[in-house]
Design a protein around this motif. Structure first.
Motif, mmCIF file in Angstrom:
data_model
loop_
_atom_site.group_PDB
_atom_site.id
_atom_site.type_symbol
_atom_site.label_atom_id
_atom_site.label_comp_id
_atom_site.label_asym_id
_atom_site.label_seq_id
_atom_site.Cartn_x
_atom_site.Cartn_y
_atom_site.Cartn_z
ATOM 1 N N MET A 1 27.065 16.529 -21.465
ATOM 2 C CA MET A 1 27.274 15.140 -21.806
ATOM 3 C C MET A 1 26.420 14.796 -23.023
ATOM 4 S SD MET A 1 26.827 11.959 -19.318
ATOM 5 C CE MET A 1 26.044 10.530 -19.937
ATOM 6 N N ILE A 2 27.020 14.172 -23.981
ATOM 7 C CA ILE A 2 26.331 13.789 -25.213
ATOM 8 C C ILE A 2 25.500 12.537 -24.962
ATOM 9 C CG2 ILE A 2 26.681 12.942 -27.552
ATOM 10 C CD1 ILE A 2 29.114 14.698 -27.741
ATOM 11 N N GLN A 3 24.241 12.580 -25.431
ATOM 12 C CA GLN A 3 23.353 11.433 -25.295
ATOM 13 C C GLN A 3 22.737 11.107 -26.644
ATOM 14 O OE1 GLN A 3 20.590 12.865 -22.390
ATOM 15 N NE2 GLN A 3 21.853 12.200 -20.692
ATOM 16 N N HIS A 4 22.359 9.848 -26.837
ATOM 17 C CA HIS A 4 21.697 9.377 -28.050
ATOM 18 C C HIS A 4 22.496 9.734 -29.307
ATOM 19 C CE1 HIS A 4 18.271 8.378 -25.587
ATOM 20 N NE2 HIS A 4 18.262 9.600 -25.113
ATOM 21 N N PHE A 5 23.779 9.454 -29.270
ATOM 22 C CA PHE A 5 24.690 9.766 -30.374
ATOM 23 C C PHE A 5 24.458 8.791 -31.524
ATOM 24 C CE2 PHE A 5 28.819 9.181 -32.484
ATOM 25 C CZ PHE A 5 29.092 10.485 -32.839
ATOM 26 N N LYS A 6 24.197 9.322 -32.717
ATOM 27 C CA LYS A 6 24.039 8.513 -33.930
ATOM 28 C C LYS A 6 24.833 9.169 -35.051
ATOM 29 C CE LYS A 6 19.274 7.400 -32.802
ATOM 30 N NZ LYS A 6 17.887 7.565 -33.238
ATOM 31 N N PHE A 7 25.345 8.353 -35.945
ATOM 32 C CA PHE A 7 26.051 8.904 -37.100
ATOM 33 C C PHE A 7 25.761 8.046 -38.321
ATOM 34 C CE2 PHE A 7 28.914 5.800 -35.372
ATOM 35 C CZ PHE A 7 29.531 5.229 -36.461
ATOM 36 N N LYS A 8 25.830 8.673 -39.489
ATOM 37 C CA LYS A 8 25.686 7.954 -40.744
ATOM 38 C C LYS A 8 26.565 8.624 -41.784
ATOM 39 C CE LYS A 8 21.609 10.388 -42.423
ATOM 40 N NZ LYS A 8 20.246 10.279 -42.901
ATOM 41 N N PRO A 9 27.102 7.851 -42.722
ATOM 42 C CA PRO A 9 27.963 8.430 -43.755
ATOM 43 C C PRO A 9 27.167 9.336 -44.698
ATOM 44 C CG PRO A 9 27.855 6.036 -43.963
ATOM 45 C CD PRO A 9 27.004 6.417 -42.813
ATOM 46 N N LEU A 10 27.804 10.400 -45.126
ATOM 47 C CA LEU A 10 27.186 11.298 -46.089
ATOM 48 C C LEU A 10 27.463 10.869 -47.520
ATOM 49 C CD1 LEU A 10 27.953 14.851 -44.676
ATOM 50 C CD2 LEU A 10 25.743 13.730 -44.822
ATOM 51 N N TYR A 11 28.660 10.379 -47.776
ATOM 52 C CA TYR A 11 29.092 10.101 -49.132
ATOM 53 C C TYR A 11 29.496 8.640 -49.258
ATOM 54 C CZ TYR A 11 29.502 15.144 -48.630
ATOM 55 O OH TYR A 11 29.250 16.453 -48.336
ATOM 56 N N ASN A 12 30.758 8.401 -49.482
ATOM 57 C CA ASN A 12 31.291 7.050 -49.590
ATOM 58 C C ASN A 12 32.716 7.044 -49.051
ATOM 59 O OD1 ASN A 12 33.017 8.005 -51.653
ATOM 60 N ND2 ASN A 12 31.431 7.679 -53.172
ATOM 61 N N ALA A 13 33.411 5.936 -49.195
ATOM 62 C CA ALA A 13 34.753 5.816 -48.622
ATOM 63 C C ALA A 13 35.765 6.761 -49.269
ATOM 64 C CB ALA A 13 35.238 4.378 -48.738
ATOM 65 N N GLN A 14 35.571 7.093 -50.550
ATOM 66 C CA GLN A 14 36.527 7.974 -51.215
ATOM 67 C C GLN A 14 36.265 9.446 -50.905
ATOM 68 O OE1 GLN A 14 35.269 5.994 -54.475
ATOM 69 N NE2 GLN A 14 37.015 4.640 -54.651
ATOM 70 N N LEU A 15 35.063 9.769 -50.459
ATOM 71 C CA LEU A 15 34.702 11.142 -50.119
ATOM 72 C C LEU A 15 34.033 11.115 -48.745
ATOM 73 C CD1 LEU A 15 34.690 14.028 -51.255
ATOM 74 C CD2 LEU A 15 32.430 13.554 -52.156
ATOM 75 N N PRO A 16 34.838 10.967 -47.680
ATOM 76 C CA PRO A 16 34.253 10.767 -46.355
ATOM 77 C C PRO A 16 33.571 12.017 -45.800
ATOM 78 C CG PRO A 16 36.625 10.941 -46.197
ATOM 79 C CD PRO A 16 36.280 10.952 -47.662
ATOM 80 N N GLY A 17 32.625 11.780 -44.950
ATOM 81 C CA GLY A 17 31.877 12.803 -44.244
ATOM 82 C C GLY A 17 30.731 12.113 -43.526
ATOM 83 N N TRP A 18 30.324 12.627 -42.387
ATOM 84 C CA TRP A 18 29.287 11.980 -41.601
ATOM 85 C C TRP A 18 28.297 13.004 -41.072
ATOM 86 C CZ3 TRP A 18 34.379 10.903 -41.578
ATOM 87 C CH2 TRP A 18 34.755 9.607 -41.896
ATOM 88 N N GLN A 19 27.045 12.570 -40.962
ATOM 89 C CA GLN A 19 26.033 13.386 -40.316
ATOM 90 C C GLN A 19 25.832 12.826 -38.921
ATOM 91 O OE1 GLN A 19 22.210 13.539 -42.187
ATOM 92 N NE2 GLN A 19 21.407 14.973 -40.695
ATOM 93 N N LEU A 20 25.935 13.685 -37.908
ATOM 94 C CA LEU A 20 25.800 13.282 -36.519
ATOM 95 C C LEU A 20 24.519 13.852 -35.945
ATOM 96 C CD1 LEU A 20 29.393 14.326 -35.403
ATOM 97 C CD2 LEU A 20 28.695 12.186 -36.452
ATOM 98 N N ASN A 21 23.861 13.072 -35.093
ATOM 99 C CA ASN A 21 22.684 13.526 -34.367
ATOM 100 C C ASN A 21 22.893 13.176 -32.902
ATOM 101 O OD1 ASN A 21 21.327 14.079 -36.839
ATOM 102 N ND2 ASN A 21 20.820 11.913 -36.990
ATOM 103 N N PHE A 22 22.603 14.109 -32.002
ATOM 104 C CA PHE A 22 22.740 13.834 -30.576
ATOM 105 C C PHE A 22 22.053 14.924 -29.765
ATOM 106 C CE2 PHE A 22 26.431 16.232 -31.940
ATOM 107 C CZ PHE A 22 26.534 17.244 -30.998
ATOM 108 N N TYR A 23 21.905 14.658 -28.479
ATOM 109 C CA TYR A 23 21.398 15.635 -27.527
ATOM 110 C C TYR A 23 22.527 16.010 -26.586
ATOM 111 C CZ TYR A 23 16.573 14.659 -28.866
ATOM 112 O OH TYR A 23 15.401 14.540 -29.553
ATOM 113 N N ALA A 59 36.329 12.597 -29.952
ATOM 114 C CA ALA A 59 36.627 11.337 -29.274
ATOM 115 C C ALA A 59 35.643 10.245 -29.685
ATOM 116 C CB ALA A 59 36.584 11.545 -27.765
ATOM 117 N N LEU A 60 34.361 10.571 -29.782
ATOM 118 C CA LEU A 60 33.371 9.585 -30.208
ATOM 119 C C LEU A 60 33.618 9.135 -31.642
ATOM 120 C CD1 LEU A 60 30.131 11.075 -28.649
ATOM 121 C CD2 LEU A 60 31.123 8.842 -28.138
ATOM 122 N N MET A 61 33.965 10.054 -32.520
ATOM 123 C CA MET A 61 34.225 9.683 -33.906
ATOM 124 C C MET A 61 35.482 8.838 -34.009
ATOM 125 S SD MET A 61 31.732 10.643 -35.692
ATOM 126 C CE MET A 61 32.317 10.523 -37.366
#
Length: 67
Positions: A1-23, A59-61
């Motif tokens: 089970m994923i806990q403490h899920f956080k995400f932040k964008p890596l780039y911008n809207a034209q070049l999407p990508g995200w960095q995820l952190n979780f346990y 699913a979370l994304m």
């Protein structure tokens, strides 16, 4: 089970990508979620995400980013 899920964008809207952190199962993960939906695990080094964990991340994304 994923806990403490956080995400932040890596780039911008034209070049999407995200960095995820979780346990998951007492292990800390840092993962890059690429624009094509593929996952690249940064921490732990060279870890391979199992299919169930990858589906939970997808699913979370879908819920948080593509709402």
């Amino acid at each position: 089970m994923i806990q403490h899920f956080k995400f932040k964008p890596l780039y911008n809207a034209q070049l999407p990508g995200w960095q995820l952190n979780f346990y998951n199962a007492r292990t800390y993960y840092e993962v890059i979620y690429n624009a094509d939906g593929s996952l690249t695990c940064i921490t732990p080094t060279n870890a391979v995400l199992d299919e169930q964990l990858a589906q939970e991340i997808q699913a979370l994304m879908a819920f948080h980013v593509y709402d």
